[in-house]
Design an enzyme around this catalytic site. Structure first.
Site, PDB file in Angstrom:
ATOM      1  N   HIS A  27       6.350  18.043  28.378  1.00 19.66           N
ATOM      2  CA  HIS A  27       6.177  16.586  28.321  1.00 19.66           C
ATOM      3  C   HIS A  27       4.676  16.318  28.214  1.00 19.66           C
ATOM      4  O   HIS A  27       4.008  16.178  29.233  1.00 19.66           O
ATOM      5  CB  HIS A  27       6.710  15.901  29.584  1.00 19.66           C
TER       6      HIS A  27
HETATM    7  C1  LIG Z   1      12.764  23.719  28.655  1.00 12.89           C
HETATM    8  C2  LIG Z   1      12.575  22.301  28.208  1.00 12.89           C
HETATM    9  C3  LIG Z   1      13.341  21.286  28.756  1.00 12.89           C
HETATM   10  C4  LIG Z   1      13.172  19.967  28.351  1.00 12.89           C
HETATM   11  N1  LIG Z   1      13.984  19.003  28.881  1.00 12.89           N
HETATM   12  C5  LIG Z   1      13.830  17.715  28.498  1.00 12.89           C
HETATM   13  C6  LIG Z   1      14.683  16.703  29.011  1.00 12.89           C
HETATM   14  O1  LIG Z   1      15.587  16.955  29.803  1.00 12.89           O
HETATM   15  N2  LIG Z   1      14.479  15.415  28.613  1.00 12.89           N
HETATM   16  C7  LIG Z   1      13.504  15.093  27.736  1.00 12.89           C
HETATM   17  O2  LIG Z   1      13.366  13.922  27.430  1.00 12.89           O
HETATM   18  N3  LIG Z   1      12.694  16.045  27.216  1.00 12.89           N
HETATM   19  C8  LIG Z   1      12.839  17.344  27.566  1.00 12.89           C
HETATM   20  N4  LIG Z   1      12.019  18.308  27.039  1.00 12.89           N
HETATM   21  C9  LIG Z   1      11.003  17.898  26.074  1.00 12.89           C
HETATM   22  C10 LIG Z   1      11.602  17.767  24.684  1.00 12.89           C
HETATM   23  O3  LIG Z   1      12.160  18.967  24.304  1.00 12.89           O
HETATM   24  C11 LIG Z   1      10.516  17.330  23.723  1.00 12.89           C
HETATM   25  O4  LIG Z   1      10.012  16.082  24.136  1.00 12.89           O
HETATM   26  C12 LIG Z   1      11.016  17.128  22.304  1.00 12.89           C
HETATM   27  O5  LIG Z   1      11.847  18.185  21.901  1.00 12.89           O
HETATM   28  C13 LIG Z   1       9.841  16.956  21.379  1.00 12.89           C
HETATM   29  O6  LIG Z   1      10.271  16.803  20.051  1.00 12.89           O
HETATM   30  P1  LIG Z   1       9.243  16.898  18.838  1.00 12.89           P
HETATM   31  O7  LIG Z   1      10.038  16.842  17.608  1.00 12.89           O
HETATM   32  O8  LIG Z   1       8.167  15.922  19.031  1.00 12.89           O
HETATM   33  O9  LIG Z   1       8.538  18.330  18.995  1.00 12.89           O
HETATM   34  P2  LIG Z   1       9.175  19.787  18.950  1.00 12.89           P
HETATM   35  O10 LIG Z   1      10.586  19.777  19.309  1.00 12.89           O
HETATM   36  O11 LIG Z   1       8.252  20.664  19.695  1.00 12.89           O
HETATM   37  O12 LIG Z   1       9.128  20.154  17.407  1.00 12.89           O
HETATM   38  C14 LIG Z   1       7.960  20.527  16.767  1.00 12.89           C
HETATM   39  C15 LIG Z   1       8.326  21.529  15.679  1.00 12.89           C
HETATM   40  O13 LIG Z   1       7.200  21.715  14.859  1.00 12.89           O
HETATM   41  C16 LIG Z   1       7.042  23.077  14.597  1.00 12.89           C
HETATM   42  N5  LIG Z   1       5.631  23.312  14.361  1.00 12.89           N
HETATM   43  C17 LIG Z   1       4.611  23.132  15.242  1.00 12.89           C
HETATM   44  N6  LIG Z   1       3.448  23.447  14.674  1.00 12.89           N
HETATM   45  C18 LIG Z   1       3.726  23.831  13.412  1.00 12.89           C
HETATM   46  C19 LIG Z   1       2.912  24.261  12.323  1.00 12.89           C
HETATM   47  N7  LIG Z   1       1.588  24.357  12.427  1.00 12.89           N
HETATM   48  N8  LIG Z   1       3.534  24.561  11.164  1.00 12.89           N
HETATM   49  C20 LIG Z   1       4.874  24.474  11.039  1.00 12.89           C
HETATM   50  N9  LIG Z   1       5.682  24.068  12.034  1.00 12.89           N
HETATM   51  C21 LIG Z   1       5.108  23.745  13.199  1.00 12.89           C
HETATM   52  C22 LIG Z   1       7.553  23.770  15.835  1.00 12.89           C
HETATM   53  O14 LIG Z   1       7.934  25.104  15.552  1.00 12.89           O
HETATM   54  C23 LIG Z   1       8.705  22.881  16.238  1.00 12.89           C
HETATM   55  O15 LIG Z   1       9.910  23.308  15.679  1.00 12.89           O
HETATM   56  C24 LIG Z   1      12.181  19.642  27.402  1.00 12.89           C
HETATM   57  C25 LIG Z   1      11.411  20.658  26.861  1.00 12.89           C
HETATM   58  C26 LIG Z   1      11.595  21.973  27.230  1.00 12.89           C
HETATM   59  C27 LIG Z   1      10.775  23.042  26.612  1.00 12.89           C
END
Ligand SMILES: Cc1cc2nc3c(=O)[nH]c(=O)nc-3n(C[C@H](O)[C@H](O)[C@H](O)COP(=O)(O)OP(=O)(O)OC[C@H]3O[C@@H](n4cnc5c(N)ncnc54)[C@H](O)[C@@H]3O)c2cc1C
Ligand code: SF4
Lengths: 267, 584
Positions: free
Chosen positions: B506
């Protein structure tokens, strides 16, 4: 619906059938087929076929299979391994609850882990500069020598030999031959950083030793520890169960025979 | 030599919730989209039979491979930052679906107070209440304006929830009823009710029943298998990007999801983004994927790093307070939030601790945001107190009463005894931004391609420690009421500093939103003020951190951003400005 197919399975044949059906079920589940499986139906199916309290798991995999896998992959000196056995057994000793580290296969588990990716910190960031001594005002001490240039294999070899060295110095005998209280005293001094190691703190090695002992006691038996799932049984942890949908809202404590990944995945 | 590929309508870095939502909405509108994802291709099939604690919870199989890239961390401006080397300190998304695959599924809405935090604080307490070091600001949007997007996200993910008795207004019910109630949840709800608080089931993306979302994607009902947090779902019952928005985008035929594409730079001419430059992780070759619009959805760290490396916007300077990129880094930090609280030990009760679900549990909002009067408190913002029955696993579950040794005979005895006789409640607290908590490029450490690592500096302020202390005290009060015989209560020391754990995932800031380019990098459509065809989506746009898990809010803002992208592809221009014109 009631579960009348696999009640108290007694024979290996029935167990096999059950495994087959589990596999078929998983393969045919809505998830894989891309279709929708009704939640209640899904829960019901699982509850009835796999969750039944009456379901008994067979002890399929006897020690015979495991024995041939118990040889050193990483360690080269028998003495290092003897020290590892003695140290892990002190951390997780045999007692009235059940086996300790040695009988659970923990030393072999650690040996196997060190021989693989974890032993060479394969997933970790490994570029320098490295730092042996951390700034005390900076509350950044990483787990188990995180900033050290040493990999986990290096750390184990150095740490185990240091245990032996301390034992020789203090008691004139190797660590594995020292008395229980003597072993505990030495380990405690590692924990308290009263012993000096090279390139990381003794407590960091010790933390790694505790962590990997617990991993060996409680990880799935596929990794070579937790023999016969005895670690799980002591903790009343039932392993890789398909579902708890039928139990989750119940008041009483539920005891289930543990399921290993081998059984769960059913190859 | 960078090889230039044929142009598409939109190129997105990252296939998590943020990138996935953008892709779904753009492709549904007929646009051709390429997602560049550094990690492996993942399907639900990959998660079958993965109930393996060692592999997923101790070796972090699904998380970012730090060997290739990590961040560096320090806790004040005068220190040298050290790299986060080990996954036990960084659980970040890495493959198709990102962290949305291995998340718990706790799906909250943030509060009206959050989005107008500065104005509402001044209104209630006066300007003097705002601490000197604070850089908190209004977001440029209200809860009411965001509400329809929350609703949309919750329907996509099939959120299962119970009405929050003191929550903000909702235009519609949760699409699914709450998860089941368990004996321990009943215990928590009874204790908090008796204390005069208002408990409710945590809203979950673990579905209480089978469901078809508005895009036609099918999700199953959760079976409480307890290998949830840190695992992909075995049953298609935890909403993730793979089974929802990415599936929706794929159905249109307009999406290409390119795995093994590690994005290193945003191509641009100073005014417009021209595309994304990436390295093929199979061959090491460099490519540029040109597009009409470029979307950064690679999570906080990647989004900020790409802006800094590509020299877009002005980097934030903590000494002068000037600049914006990297500003207002915040998060839920382990020794202040989410992982601290009170653990109760019960002599005469045994619980089915090993059963559970990532977001199964109950919480109270009585101390969230500005729900209690802060006039006489030494902090602003608040904490949410929850009990979660997430499913304990045996390597990690070695809870013993304080004073028990950490190894040996006594440890073994007590850890076995209490394995199913302990319960934990935690306070998740907000974190307000300050001048010295920010991100820039590390001067020393490099990633595997030779680019600088992102450096994070986190300095706790007095009020952050006070808030955490209050939260822990509340946990102890409730745990006592729940009837614990003994308790371990975490202690928040007066001098506690950031411990370099990026564990909660987070994290926020770096390209924050606001109502004008004066105080923000993007507008409320996540569109860069300085580069109209560049959208920076995800927690990177949040000016501060609330006391709830973030993904519901990330999802809502991603839907708003996607709406903006479609509008921009049609009409061009700065989105909030055109909105202003329309309203004039
Ligand atoms: C164990 C765990 C439990 C969680 N539980 C909760 C929960 O209960 N409730 C909640 O609200 N949130 C929770 N979260 C947080 C939640 O998972 C994230 O807020 C959310 O998934 C973020 O989404 P996003 O798309 O912004 O980023 P991400 O899901 O991190 O996606 C980013 C993507 O970009 C890719 N990427 C990054 N850099 C590059 C690059 N340079 N080139 C190519 N690809 C790249 C990554 O590989 C990834 O697939 C949890 C997280 C974890 C790890
Ligand atoms: S607990 Fe439920 S949502 Fe989580 S992995 Fe198991 S079935 Fe899926």
């Amino acid at each position: 619906m009631s579960d009348n197919n696999y009640k108290n399975t007694a024979s290996g044949e029935q167990q096999k059938q059950q495994d087959m059906s589990r596999r078929k079920f998983l393969k045919n589940s809505g998830l894989v087929a891309g279709g929708l499986v009704g939640g209640s139906l899904f829960g019901g199916l699982l509850t009835n076929s796999f969750d039944s309290k009456k379901e008994q798991k067979m002890e399929k995999h006897k020690d015979t299979l495991i024995d041939v896998q118990e040889a050193m992959q990483f360690f080269t000196r028998h003495q290092d391994f003897l020290v590892l056995m003695a140290a892990t057994e002190q951390i997780y000793p045999e007692d009235e609850h059940g086996p300790g580290a040695i009988k659970l296969g923990v030393p072999y588990y650690i040996d196997k882990q060190l021989a693989g990716r974890w032993g060479i910190n394969g997933r970790d960031y490994r570029h320098g500069p490295f730092t042996a001594v951390l700034d005390e005002s900076d509350q950044s001490a990483g787990p188990a020598g995180e900033q050290s240039i040493l990999d986990r294999g290096d750390i184990f070899i150095q740490g185990l030999r240091k245990l032996d060295e301390e034992s020789q110095k203090r008691f004139g005998t190797t660590f594995d031959k020292a008395e229980e209280e003597q072993q505990i005293q030495i380990l405690q001094d590692f924990d308290d950083d009263k012993v000096k190691m090279n390139g990381l703190a003794a407590s960091e090695f010790f933390a790694l030793l505790i962590q990997s002992t617990l991993e060996g006691a409680y990880s799935d038996p596929l990794y070579g520890g937790n023999r016969n799932m005895e670690g799980w049984k002591m903790k009343e942890f039932p392993g890789a169960q398909t579902s708890y949908a039928g139990y989750i809202d119940q008041d009483e404590f539920i005891k289930l025979e543990p399921v290993s990944l081998r059984d769960y995945q059913g190859h | 030599m960078v090889k230039k590929l044929p142009k598409v309508d939109a190129v997105i870095v990252g296939s998590g919730w943020a990138g996935g939502i953008a892709a779904a909405e753009l492709t549904k509108a007929g646009h051709k989209v390429v997602i560049l994802e550094r990690g492996r291709d993942k399907k639900h099939e990959d998660f079958m039979g993965t109930k393996d604690e060692l592999r997923y919870s101790k070796r972090y199989d699904l998380m970012q491979d730090l060997n290739k890239e990590t961040i560096t961390s320090r806790n004040s401006l005068d220190k040298k930052a050290l790299p986060v080397r080990d996954n036990s300190k960084a659980r970040l998304g890495n493959h198709t679906g990102g962290a949305g695959v291995h998340w718990n599924g706790m799906s909250f809405r943030w509060l009206p107070y959050d989005f107008e935090i500065y104005s509402k604080t001044v209104e209630r307490y006066g300007k003097e209440k705002i601490p000197k070091e604070s850089t908190m600001q209004d977001w440029g949007i209200t809860y009411d304006e965001l509400e329809p997007y929350y609703d949309k996200y919750e329907k996509t993910a099939g959120i299962s929830g119970e009405e929050n008795p003191i929550g903000p207004p909702r235009s519609d019910k949760y699409p699914n009823p709450p998860l089941k109630e368990t004996p321990t949840i009943r215990l928590f709800k009874k204790a908090t009710t008796d204390l005069g608080y208002h408990p409710y089931h945590m809203p979950s993306a673990n579905l209480s029943q089978a469901y078809v979302n508005p895009d036609g994607e099918k999700l199953n009902g959760c079976v409480y298998c307890a290998f949830c947090e840190e695992y992909g779902c075995d049953f298609g019952a935890k909403a993730d990007p793979i089974g929802t928005v990415l599936a929706t985008a794929r159905k249109t035929g307009n999406l290409e999801l390119r795995n093994g594409a590690n994005v290193t730079r945003v191509g641009h001419d100073g005014k417009r983004a021209t595309g994304l430059v990436y390295t093929d992780t199979m061959t090491g070759e460099e490519f540029e994927q040109p597009a009409d619009i470029v979307v950064l959805a690679g999570f906080v760290f990647t989004n900020t790093k790409l802006l800094l490396v590509s020299k877009i916007g002005t980097p934030y300077n903590p000494k002068t307070g000037q600049g914006i990129i990297g500003k207002n880094f915040t998060g839920h930090f382990n020794n202040l939030s989410t992982y601290i609280g009170a653990r109760g030990f019960f002599e005469n009760k045994k619980f089915n601790n090993f059963m559970g679900t990532g977001a199964l549990g109950a919480t109270i909002d009585d101390f969230s945001g500005d729900n209690e009067d802060h006039s006489n408190l030494k902090f602003l913002h608040g904490y949410e107190v929850h009990y979660g029955q997430l499913g304990t696993r045996p390597i990690a579950n070695n809870q013993v009463p304080e004073g028990t040794p950490a190894w040996g005979k006594e440890f073994k005895k007590q850890s076995l005894k209490y394995a199913n006789r302990n319960l934990f409640i935690t306070a998740q607290s907000g974190f307000l931004p300050n001048k010295e908590t920010y991100m820039d490029l590390d001067p020393t450490y490099k990633d595997s391609l030779g680019n600088p690592l992102l450096r994070v500096t986190v300095k706790y302020a007095e009020q952050d420690r006070e808030r955490a202390k209050a939260g822990v005290a509340r946990c102890a009060e409730i745990m006592k009421e729940m009837g614990a015989d003994t308790m371990n209560v975490d202690v928040v020391e007066d001098d506690v500093e950031f411990d370099h754990k990026f564990y909660t995932d987070h994290f926020f800031g770096g390209a924050i939103m606001g109502e004008s380019p004066e105080n923000s990098a993007v507008n409320t459509y996540s569109q860069m003020w300085e580069m109209e065809n560049l959208f920076v989506v995800g927690g990177s746009s949040f000016p501060h951190n609330s006391n709830y898990n973030p993904t519901g809010t990330i999802g809502a803002f991603a839907y708003r951003a996607a709406e903006g992208m479609n509008k921009y592809l049609k009409d061009g221009g700065l989105l909030t400005q055109s909105e202003l014109k329309e309203n004039a």
